[in-house]
Design an enzyme around this catalytic site. Structure first.
Site, short mmCIF file in Angstrom:
data_model
loop_
_atom_site.label_atom_id
_atom_site.label_comp_id
_atom_site.label_asym_id
_atom_site.label_seq_id
_atom_site.Cartn_x
_atom_site.Cartn_y
_atom_site.Cartn_z
CE LYS A 118 -4.57 0.68 0.51
NZ LYS A 118 -5.64 -0.23 0.07
CG ASP A 168 -7.13 2.98 -1.04
OD1 ASP A 168 -7.76 1.92 -0.90
OD2 ASP A 168 -6.92 3.76 -0.09
P1 NAD Z 1 -13.39 7.11 -2.23
O1 NAD Z 1 -12.38 8.19 -2.03
O2 NAD Z 1 -13.93 6.87 -3.57
O3 NAD Z 1 -14.64 7.36 -1.24
C1 NAD Z 1 -14.50 7.54 0.14
C2 NAD Z 1 -15.84 7.97 0.70
O4 NAD Z 1 -15.73 8.07 2.12
C3 NAD Z 1 -16.29 9.35 0.23
O5 NAD Z 1 -17.70 9.35 0.09
C4 NAD Z 1 -15.89 10.26 1.40
O6 NAD Z 1 -16.66 11.45 1.47
C5 NAD Z 1 -16.17 9.34 2.56
N1 NAD Z 1 -15.45 9.71 3.77
C6 NAD Z 1 -14.15 10.12 3.86
N2 NAD Z 1 -13.86 10.39 5.14
C7 NAD Z 1 -14.98 10.14 5.87
C8 NAD Z 1 -15.32 10.23 7.22
N3 NAD Z 1 -14.44 10.68 8.12
N4 NAD Z 1 -16.57 9.88 7.61
C9 NAD Z 1 -17.46 9.46 6.70
N5 NAD Z 1 -17.22 9.35 5.40
C10 NAD Z 1 -15.99 9.69 4.99
O7 NAD Z 1 -12.71 5.79 -1.64
P2 NAD Z 1 -13.11 4.30 -1.98
O8 NAD Z 1 -12.25 3.82 -3.08
O9 NAD Z 1 -14.58 4.16 -2.05
O10 NAD Z 1 -12.57 3.56 -0.67
C11 NAD Z 1 -13.34 3.50 0.53
C12 NAD Z 1 -12.75 2.43 1.44
O11 NAD Z 1 -12.76 1.17 0.76
C13 NAD Z 1 -11.29 2.63 1.85
O12 NAD Z 1 -11.11 2.06 3.14
C14 NAD Z 1 -10.52 1.82 0.84
O13 NAD Z 1 -9.24 1.44 1.30
C15 NAD Z 1 -11.44 0.63 0.71
N6 NAD Z 1 -11.28 -0.15 -0.51
C16 NAD Z 1 -11.37 0.43 -1.73
C17 NAD Z 1 -11.25 -0.35 -2.88
C18 NAD Z 1 -11.42 0.22 -4.26
O14 NAD Z 1 -11.43 -0.58 -5.21
N7 NAD Z 1 -11.58 1.51 -4.44
C19 NAD Z 1 -11.00 -1.73 -2.75
C20 NAD Z 1 -10.93 -2.28 -1.48
C21 NAD Z 1 -11.08 -1.49 -0.37
#
Ligand code: NAD
Length: 418
Positions: free
Chosen positions: A108, A148
Site C-alpha cells: 500500500k 484507493d
Molecule cells: P473514495 O475516495 O472513492 O470514497 C471515500 C468515501 O468516504 C467518500 O464518500 C468520502 O466522502 C467518505 N469519507 C471520507 N472520510 C470520511 C469520514 N471521516 N466519515 C465518513 N465518510 C468519509 O474511496 P473508496 O475507493 O470508495 O474507498 C473506501 C474504502 O474502501 C477505503 O477504506 C478503501 O481502502 C477501501 N477499498 C477500496 C477499494 C477500491 O477498489 N476503491 C478496494 C478495497 C477497499
C-alpha cells in the site's frame, strides 16, 4: 472517545494477525516474518504549484509480503496518511489476496496530500514524480498499484504513462486503468459489486432476508456508491447513505440511482445537499441506525470502543479497510453481531485487478460478463472456505479469514525457502 485513546489501524491489524498466529501455533520467527513489512520506501516529492511556490510532499510505499506473488495494493492520496497507516493497509492486502487466493502479495502507498486542493496538472506532476521515484520497486512482476481513497483511473493512467516511458508499453504495472488504456470491464465497480455479493451470502447464512432488508452504508465514493447500487438491485432497501460531510436517511429507501447521477454530475456536492427525498443525518447517527446490515465503506476506525455499543445492525459488512477497531470487533463478537471482515468483504476490487493484470499480460480483453462471472466464482470460493472454517473451528468470520490467509502465506514462504 478522544482519538488518542483509539486503537490505531496498525495496532488493530497487528492484533487480528497476532490472534490468528497464536491459534495457528506459529513460532516466534515466523510471526516476526509475517508481521513486519518486506520493504518500506519514503520519497520526497517537490512540486512547483501553479502560483510558483515550491511545496514538498511525502510519498510512501510499504511492501508487506510477496511470497504468493508480486506486491499488490492501492495508492491513496489523503492529507492524514503516514508510514504506520500504510504498514497496516499493506498487511491487510497480504491477507486479502491470500484469502481470495489470487497470486499476489500485499502493499500500500500514496502521497500525503489533499487532492481536492490541487489542480489536475499539479496532481499529474505529483503522480508521475512518485512513479519515477518508485521506478525500481514497482512493475508488473514486482508491485502493482491500484486506485484507493483519493485516486482513480486517471491517476492509474498517469502512473502507466510514467512507467511505460522508461520501460516500454507496460499496462500491467497498475490496475484500475481506464478501459482505453487496458483497464478491465467491471474493475471500477468490482469492489462494490463484491460487497453486495458477500452481503447476500452473509445474509443467507445469518437468516436475514436480503429482499427488503434495511441497509445503511457509510461512504459514497467508489465502494459505497456501487455497493448501494448493487444491493438495491438485489432488492435491499438502502435507508441511509453518507459521505464525509454527513448523510441522508429515508425509511422507504433512498433513490440510489438518482443520487449516483447527481453526484457524478457534480462530484464536489456534499451528499446531504443532493436533491432527493430524505432526511439529513450525521455519520454517527448512521452507524447507530436500527438496520439489518451496516456497511462502513469510507475509512478506518469508524467503529471503535466509544461507539460500538450504539451499533444496532444485525450484520456488519466491512466495505472499507479496517473500519472496525480491534476492541470494537471483540465487543461485536461477544454480543453475537457477525462481522464480515474487510479482507473478504471488499476483496472484489483486488480480484478484478488480478483479472485485469491477466488480460494485460495476455494482451486480450474479456467481455464484462466473463469478468463478473470470474469475480463471483473467486469470491464465492473464498466465502465458502471462510464459512467452513468458521463453523469447524467455532470462530468468527474475521478469525476464520485470517487463519485461512495466514496459513496460505506461511505455506508459500516455507515452500520457497528462506
Ligand atoms: P473514495 O475516495 O472513492 O470514497 C471515500 C468515501 O468516504 C467518500 O464518500 C468520502 O466522502 C467518505 N469519507 C471520507 N472520510 C470520511 C469520514 N471521516 N466519515 C465518513 N465518510 C468519509 O474511496 P473508496 O475507493 O470508495 O474507498 C473506501 C474504502 O474502501 C477505503 O477504506 C478503501 O481502502 C477501501 N477499498 C477500496 C477499494 C477500491 O477498489 N476503491 C478496494 C478495497 C477497499
Amino acid at each position: 472517545m478522544p482519538d488518542a485513546d483509539r486503537h490505531s489501524p496498525l495496532e488493530c491489524s497487528d492484533t487480528f494477525l497476532d490472534r490468528a498466529m497464536m491459534r495457528l501455533g506459529l513460532g516466534q520467527e515466523m510471526r516476526t516474518l509475517l508481521k513486519g513489512p518486506y520493504r518500506e520506501i519514503m520519497v520526497e516529492l517537490p512540486l512547483v504549484r501553479a502560483d510558483g511556490e515550491l511545496e514538498v510532499f511525502a510519498g510512501y510505499r510499504v511492501q508487506h509480503d510477496q511470497a504468493r506473488g508480486p506486491f499488490k495494493g492501492g495508492l491513496r492520496f489523503h492529507p492524514s496518511v503516514d508510514m504506520d497507516h500504510f504498514r497496516a493497509l499493506a498487511a491487510v492486502m497480504t491477507w486479502k489476496t491470500a484469502v481470495v487466493d489470487v497470486p499476489f502479495g500485499g502493499a500500500k502507498g500514496g502521497i500525503a496530500c489533499d487532492p481536492h486542493a490541487l489542480s489536475a496538472a499539479e496532481l499529474e506532476d505529483l503522480t508521475k514524480g512518485f512513479t519515477e521515484k518508485m521506478d525500481e520497486v514497482i512493475g508488473p512482476n514486482r508491485d502493482i498499484p491500484a486506485p484507493d481513497v483519493g485516486t482513480g483511473p486517471r491517476e492509474m493512467a498517469w502512473m502507466f504513462d510514467a512507467y511505460s516511458r522508461r520501460h516500454g508499453y507496460e499496462p500491467g504495472v497498475v490496475t484500475g486503468k481506464p478501459i482505453q488504456l487496458g483497464g478491465s470491464y467491471g474493475r471500477t465497480e468490482a469492489t462494490g459489486r463484491g460487497v453486495a455479493m458477500v452481503t447476500a451470502w452473509a445474509c443467507e447464512a445469518e437468516g436475514i432476508g436480503l429482499e427488503g432488508a434495511r441497509v445503511a452504508i457509510q461512504g459514497f465514493g467508489n465502494v459505497g456508491s456501487h455497493a448501494a447500487s448493487f444491493l438495491a438491485e438485489r432488492g435491499a432497501r438502502v435507508v441511509a447513505l453518507s459521505d464525509v460531510s454527513g448523510g441522508l436517511r429515508r425509511d422507504e429507501g433512498l433513490d440510489v440511482e438518482a443520487m449516483r447521477r447527481i453526484a457524478s454530475d457534480d462530484p464536489e456536492l456534499p451528499l446531504p445537499e443532493l436533491d432527493v427525498e430524505g432526511e439529513p443525518l450525521s455519520n454517527g447517527e448512521l452507524l447507530a441506525l436500527d438496520v439489518d446490515v451496516l456497511v462502513p465503506a469510507a475509512i478506518e476506525g469508524v467503529l471503535h470502543g466509544g461507539n460500538v455499543g450504539d451499533v444496532r445492525a444485525r450484520l456488519v459488512v466491512e466495505g472499507a479497510n479496517l473500519p472496525t477497531t480491534c476492541d470494537a470487533h471483540e465487543l461485536l463478537v461477544e454480543r453475537g453481531t457477525p462481522v464480515v471482515p474487510d479482507i473478504l468483504a471488499n476483496a472484489g476490487g483486488v480480484t478484478v485487478s488480478y483479472l485485469e493484470w491477466v488480460q494485460n499480460r495476455e494482451r486480450v480483453r474479456w467481455e464484462a460478463e466473463r469478468v463478473n462471472r470470474e469475480l463471483e466464482r473467486v469470491l464465492g470460493e473464498a466465502w465458502k472456505v471462510v464459512c467452513d472454517r468458521a463453523e469447524e473451528e467455532g470462530v468468527d468470520y474475521r478469525m476464520a479469514a485470517y487463519e485461512v490467509a495466514v496459513g496460505r502465506v506461511r505455506e508459500a514462504i516455507e515452500l520457497r525457502g528462506f
